[in-house]
Scaffold this motif. Sequence first.
Motif, PDB file in Angstrom:
ATOM      1  N   VAL A 168      22.356  64.522  68.761  1.00 50.06           N
ATOM      2  CA  VAL A 168      21.422  65.716  68.997  1.00 50.06           C
ATOM      3  C   VAL A 168      20.089  65.261  68.244  1.00 50.06           C
ATOM      4  O   VAL A 168      19.945  65.135  67.100  1.00 50.06           O
ATOM      5  N   GLU A 216      26.132  61.717  63.849  1.00 51.87           N
ATOM      6  CA  GLU A 216      27.693  61.983  64.615  1.00 51.87           C
ATOM      7  C   GLU A 216      27.257  62.853  65.832  1.00 51.87           C
ATOM      8  O   GLU A 216      28.168  62.602  66.900  1.00 51.87           O
ATOM      9  N   THR A 217      26.365  63.829  65.899  1.00 53.52           N
ATOM     10  CA  THR A 217      26.000  64.489  67.352  1.00 53.52           C
ATOM     11  C   THR A 217      25.159  64.006  68.494  1.00 53.52           C
ATOM     12  O   THR A 217      25.597  64.227  69.484  1.00 53.52           O
ATOM     13  N   LEU A 266      24.203  64.146  60.634  1.00 53.30           N
ATOM     14  CA  LEU A 266      24.643  65.167  61.519  1.00 53.30           C
ATOM     15  C   LEU A 266      24.008  64.792  63.013  1.00 53.30           C
ATOM     16  O   LEU A 266      24.716  64.592  63.960  1.00 53.30           O
ATOM     17  N   GLN A 267      22.892  64.199  62.531  1.00 52.90           N
ATOM     18  CA  GLN A 267      22.182  63.644  63.754  1.00 52.90           C
ATOM     19  C   GLN A 267      23.053  62.369  64.297  1.00 52.90           C
ATOM     20  O   GLN A 267      23.165  62.300  65.623  1.00 52.90           O
ATOM     21  N   ASP A 269      31.688  72.526  65.061  1.00 59.79           N
ATOM     22  CA  ASP A 269      32.194  70.884  65.617  1.00 59.79           C
ATOM     23  C   ASP A 269      31.956  69.785  64.369  1.00 59.79           C
ATOM     24  O   ASP A 269      32.756  68.700  64.756  1.00 59.79           O
ATOM     25  N   HIS A 270      30.903  70.089  63.486  1.00 63.04           N
ATOM     26  CA  HIS A 270      30.672  68.813  62.730  1.00 63.04           C
ATOM     27  C   HIS A 270      30.395  69.609  61.276  1.00 63.04           C
ATOM     28  O   HIS A 270      29.834  70.582  61.151  1.00 63.04           O
ATOM     29  N   SER A 297      27.449  75.241  75.583  1.00 62.18           N
ATOM     30  CA  SER A 297      27.498  73.468  75.386  1.00 62.18           C
ATOM     31  C   SER A 297      26.977  73.187  74.438  1.00 62.18           C
ATOM     32  O   SER A 297      26.476  72.246  73.780  1.00 62.18           O
ATOM     33  N   ALA A 298      26.482  74.367  73.488  1.00 64.56           N
ATOM     34  CA  ALA A 298      25.899  74.096  72.035  1.00 64.56           C
ATOM     35  C   ALA A 298      26.808  73.510  70.993  1.00 64.56           C
ATOM     36  O   ALA A 298      28.082  73.765  71.116  1.00 64.56           O
ATOM     37  N   THR A 299      26.395  72.741  70.195  1.00 63.89           N
ATOM     38  CA  THR A 299      26.860  72.225  69.249  1.00 63.89           C
ATOM     39  C   THR A 299      26.780  72.805  67.763  1.00 63.89           C
ATOM     40  O   THR A 299      25.359  73.130  67.677  1.00 63.89           O
ATOM     41  N   VAL A 300      27.779  73.335  67.158  1.00 67.43           N
ATOM     42  CA  VAL A 300      27.672  74.046  65.842  1.00 67.43           C
ATOM     43  C   VAL A 300      27.973  73.087  64.683  1.00 67.43           C
ATOM     44  O   VAL A 300      29.280  72.289  64.688  1.00 67.43           O
ATOM     45  N   ALA A 301      27.246  73.110  63.644  1.00 66.79           N
ATOM     46  CA  ALA A 301      27.306  71.959  62.530  1.00 66.79           C
ATOM     47  C   ALA A 301      27.051  72.879  61.504  1.00 66.79           C
ATOM     48  O   ALA A 301      26.409  73.999  61.415  1.00 66.79           O
TER      49      ALA A 301
END
Length: 105
Positions: free
Chosen positions: A83, A80-81, A77-78, A60-61, A23-27
């Motif tokens: 996170v 967009e995500t 990024l914050q 992902d971003h 479930s990790a998001t990679v940017a």
Amino acid sequence: RLFSGAAAVLARFLPGGDPRLSSATVAVASSTTEPAYAATCLENLPVSPERGETVADLVDHRQIYPGSKGRQHFPALQRETGVPFDQMLFFDDCTYGDNCGDVAR
């Protein structure tokens, strides 16, 4: 070509890799003046050559444009995500500035 250690870590994010990372998001963020070339690099850096998967397949971003990591890329990024900053992990290979310090502020 990716360093072998980097490829091994990134491979853990691929489907069938480490389930704790599923479930990790990679940017990615880069302050390059050549964003199209950066995209080409991501699309051609193999993570799993036998499966044909590249770094771009994991991302992902993207925030790839001239700018500040701390003042522009990471806030974007914050947004967009969603996170929180304290849940983000940042690695940097820059040798001419302190992007890690910039992001930490």
